[in-house]
Design a protein around this motif. Structure first.
Motif, mmCIF file in Angstrom:
data_model
loop_
_atom_site.group_PDB
_atom_site.id
_atom_site.type_symbol
_atom_site.label_atom_id
_atom_site.label_comp_id
_atom_site.label_asym_id
_atom_site.label_seq_id
_atom_site.Cartn_x
_atom_site.Cartn_y
_atom_site.Cartn_z
ATOM 1 N N CYS A 126 0.835 -1.203 0.000
ATOM 2 C CA CYS A 126 0.000 0.000 0.000
ATOM 3 C C CYS A 126 0.871 1.255 0.000
ATOM 4 O O CYS A 126 0.581 2.222 -0.705
ATOM 5 C CB CYS A 126 -0.935 0.022 1.211
ATOM 6 S SG CYS A 126 -2.401 -0.985 0.977
ATOM 7 N N THR A 127 1.936 1.245 0.785
ATOM 8 C CA THR A 127 2.840 2.392 0.831
ATOM 9 C C THR A 127 3.397 2.668 -0.567
ATOM 10 O O THR A 127 3.452 3.807 -1.021
ATOM 11 C CB THR A 127 3.993 2.118 1.829
ATOM 12 O OG1 THR A 127 3.405 1.800 3.097
ATOM 13 C CG2 THR A 127 4.907 3.319 1.981
ATOM 14 N N LYS A 428 -3.515 -17.490 2.020
ATOM 15 C CA LYS A 428 -2.363 -16.729 1.535
ATOM 16 C C LYS A 428 -1.093 -17.561 1.615
ATOM 17 O O LYS A 428 -0.004 -17.068 1.419
ATOM 18 C CB LYS A 428 -2.208 -15.432 2.345
ATOM 19 C CG LYS A 428 -3.215 -14.387 1.928
ATOM 20 C CD LYS A 428 -3.083 -14.024 0.455
ATOM 21 C CE LYS A 428 -4.323 -13.357 -0.085
ATOM 22 N NZ LYS A 428 -4.497 -13.535 -1.518
ATOM 23 N N ASN A 429 -1.234 -18.845 1.931
ATOM 24 C CA ASN A 429 -0.048 -19.704 1.946
ATOM 25 C C ASN A 429 -0.110 -20.706 0.798
ATOM 26 O O ASN A 429 0.875 -21.057 0.206
ATOM 27 C CB ASN A 429 0.040 -20.471 3.272
ATOM 28 C CG ASN A 429 0.029 -19.512 4.437
ATOM 29 O OD1 ASN A 429 0.649 -18.473 4.384
ATOM 30 N ND2 ASN A 429 -0.706 -19.844 5.479
ATOM 31 N N ASP A 430 -1.338 -21.126 0.483
ATOM 32 C CA ASP A 430 -1.519 -22.238 -0.437
ATOM 33 C C ASP A 430 -1.270 -21.867 -1.889
ATOM 34 O O ASP A 430 -1.036 -22.710 -2.714
ATOM 35 C CB ASP A 430 -2.959 -22.747 -0.294
ATOM 36 C CG ASP A 430 -3.019 -24.245 -0.387
ATOM 37 O OD1 ASP A 430 -1.952 -24.854 -0.329
ATOM 38 O OD2 ASP A 430 -4.127 -24.787 -0.529
ATOM 39 N N ASN A 431 -1.389 -20.569 -2.237
ATOM 40 C CA ASN A 431 -1.325 -20.219 -3.652
ATOM 41 C C ASN A 431 -0.094 -19.370 -3.972
ATOM 42 O O ASN A 431 -0.065 -18.670 -4.961
ATOM 43 C CB ASN A 431 -2.585 -19.449 -4.049
ATOM 44 C CG ASN A 431 -2.810 -18.275 -3.120
ATOM 45 O OD1 ASN A 431 -1.864 -17.625 -2.712
ATOM 46 N ND2 ASN A 431 -4.053 -18.012 -2.768
ATOM 47 N N THR A 432 0.897 -19.431 -3.089
ATOM 48 C CA THR A 432 2.060 -18.566 -3.281
ATOM 49 C C THR A 432 2.818 -18.982 -4.529
ATOM 50 O O THR A 432 3.197 -20.139 -4.663
ATOM 51 C CB THR A 432 3.003 -18.697 -2.072
ATOM 52 O OG1 THR A 432 2.242 -18.477 -0.906
ATOM 53 C CG2 THR A 432 4.124 -17.695 -2.143
ATOM 54 N N PRO A 433 3.052 -18.062 -5.468
ATOM 55 C CA PRO A 433 3.900 -18.404 -6.613
ATOM 56 C C PRO A 433 5.285 -18.819 -6.113
ATOM 57 O O PRO A 433 5.714 -18.387 -5.046
ATOM 58 C CB PRO A 433 3.978 -17.099 -7.410
ATOM 59 C CG PRO A 433 2.811 -16.295 -6.953
ATOM 60 C CD PRO A 433 2.570 -16.688 -5.533
ATOM 61 N N VAL A 443 -0.843 -9.871 -3.633
ATOM 62 C CA VAL A 443 -1.049 -8.747 -2.708
ATOM 63 C C VAL A 443 -1.148 -7.444 -3.501
ATOM 64 O O VAL A 443 -2.031 -6.619 -3.269
ATOM 65 C CB VAL A 443 0.089 -8.700 -1.663
ATOM 66 C CG1 VAL A 443 -0.013 -7.465 -0.793
ATOM 67 C CG2 VAL A 443 0.046 -9.963 -0.790
ATOM 68 N N ARG A 444 -0.242 -7.283 -4.476
ATOM 69 C CA ARG A 444 -0.297 -6.076 -5.318
ATOM 70 C C ARG A 444 -1.634 -5.974 -6.054
ATOM 71 O O ARG A 444 -2.219 -4.903 -6.163
ATOM 72 C CB ARG A 444 0.853 -6.102 -6.346
ATOM 73 C CG ARG A 444 2.187 -5.686 -5.752
ATOM 74 C CD ARG A 444 3.148 -5.240 -6.832
ATOM 75 N NE ARG A 444 3.514 -6.334 -7.718
ATOM 76 C CZ ARG A 444 4.541 -7.153 -7.507
ATOM 77 N NH1 ARG A 444 5.312 -6.984 -6.459
ATOM 78 N NH2 ARG A 444 4.816 -8.119 -8.353
#
Length: 456
Positions: A126-127, A428-433, A443-444
């Motif tokens: 976000c920053t 957010k763990n299972d689909n991490t490239p 996230v982006r």
């Protein structure tokens, strides 16, 4: 496109009145912001009239401590600005609220337990993009629908009172929390009163998804035959049609509670139960006996019965695929990642929680028993096409707003793609490239979609 991202400088309230903002002269000129008269400042649900003073050779925005406190902004925060001449409004944002299941105030370094790192990643992203994010839980939702007590990150996690956000990303991981009257009331009221957009607003169950997608003829080719298991007659008819059938808890996740039934001969059946320790096998001398075991479970669990498929495997370990499909900065569905998941030894489900392993799609297809003549590229293209097609179908057929979906697909040995399930709360763990970039594309993309929704 006008440069719209500004850094916020907070100065002591004695030096600047609460109703005055100082803004870099270039921004004032670019946006044609009137000087010396009151305009409306908006940030999420916050509204206040302010005067804007241009500052030469300055690129940021200065505001008093008391105004920054009401906005929940800290020194050095970055936000985007827009001036809307029609309503004489200076709009800051986007303000994103992420609704998470629980917090641990007594653990200031890890206030969200295992997802704290994901939350930090969101803050950093976000920053970079000029958005502002805070996190809140069902316990922080009160009767006041104009502010929310949430967590921000500024040199450490801290609790502050924030305006209601422009966009809420619902990341609740339990139906029980999501169905709380206070949560449902909050989501309904913020939409009505503050035009907040809520995405991923509800859990999906397996039967609902399959019934909805059946209405679109172009999607039927991806759907294994499946029904809500209500009685013995249904089980018998499916077991006569297919050598293997799967019973899946309608509201299950992580492969919990799945039962695979195989017809061995005229009267003998084998049931394989997915447990955390591995697969438990049991043989039955009749389907009636097998059903009497399952019917005890059916008192508390609703099952979907699904046609068994001849899936590709690697050395007898079944392979399936998790596609993360997200809406982008134009509001269009895109593929963020697809990974292959291979079941662990002694398991027939591929979830990582059950000992499955991740690999790239190309690698898994190359090692699998997929019929020759189908290239890795072709197989990969089929999976991508199916994932996008199904995401559009969910959007069209299910009356709820989704911005990201985890779509579990399988491929049979002839190269046909099948849908296994759609998850509206992808982990957010299972689909991490499979790379070590600090800020993941997923996230982006979530921030970009929030910018699209809020007009930034």
């Amino acid at each position: 496109m006008l440069k719209s991202r500004v850094a916020v400088q907070v100065i002591s309230s004695g030096m600047l009145p609460e109703d005055t903002l100082m803004l870099g002269e270039a921004h004032v000129k670019q946006w044609k912001i009137p000087q010396g008269q009151h305009i409306l400042l908006k940030f999420g649900s916050f509204r206040q009239h302010v005067k804007v003073i241009p500052v030469a050779k300055y690129d940021g925005m200065r505001m008093s401590q008391s105004l920054a406190r009401q906005l929940g902004l800290t020194n050095g925060s970055a936000v985007r600005i827009q001036y809307k001449a029609g309503t004489s409004a200076l709009v800051l944002g986007p303000l994103i609220g992420v609704l998470v299941s629980r917090d641990y105030p007594h653990m200031p370094d890890k206030p969200f337990g295992s997802i704290t790192m994901f939350c930090r990643e969101l803050v950093e992203a976000c920053t970079t993009q000029g958005a502002y994010v805070y996190f809140f839980t069902p316990n922080q939702i009160g009767s006041n629908i104009s502010t929310v007590d949430g967590w921000i990150y500024a040199d450490g996690w801290r609790r502050v009172t924030m305006p209601v956000p422009d966009v809420v990303n619902n990341r609740l991981t339990s139906r029980k929390l999501e169905n709380r009257p206070s949560v449902q009331h909050f989501m309904k009221e913020v939409k009505q009163q503050h035009q907040t957009t809520v995405f991923n607003e509800k859990f999906l169950d397996k039967t609902e998804v399959f019934e909805a997608l059946k209405k679109d003829e172009s999607l039927v080719r991806y759907l294994p035959e499946s029904h809500s298991l209500r009685n013995y007659t249904m089980l018998k008819s499916m077991c006569l049609r297919y050598n293997n059938v799967f019973l899946k808890p309608v509201r299950g996740s992580l492969g919990k509670g799945i039962i695979r039934i195989t017809r061995l001969d005229e009267s003998n059946y084998q049931a394989m139960y997915a447990t955390s320790a591995g697969t438990r096998r049991q043989q039955y001398t009749s389907l009636v006996k097998l059903f009497s075991t399952i019917s005890a479970k059916m008192k508390t669990v609703r099952y979907q019965i699904q046609q068994g498929l001849q899936l590709i495997d690697i050395q007898k370990r079944p392979v399936d695929f998790r596609a993360l499909v997200q809406k982008n900065i134009s509001g269009k569905w895109t593929i963020t990642s697809i990974v292959a998941r291979t079941a662990g030894n002694h398991h027939f489900v591929s979830n990582l929680a059950r000992g499955g392993t991740l690999s790239s799609v190309g690698e898994a297809i190359a090692r699998s028993n997929l019929q020759s003549g189908i290239s890795r590229q072709d197989a990969s293209q089929r999976l991508k096409q199916a994932a996008l097609h199904i995401a559009h179908g969910v959007d069209t057929q299910i009356p709820a707003h989704f911005g990201e979906l985890g779509i579990d697909l399988a491929m049979d040995t002839s190269g046909r793609v099948w849908l296994l399930e759609v998850n509206s709360k992808p982990s957010k763990n299972d689909n991490t490239p499979l790379n070590d970039n600090k800020i993941r594309p997923s996230v982006r993309m979530m921030i970009q979609y929030s910018r699209f929704l809020s007009g930034f």
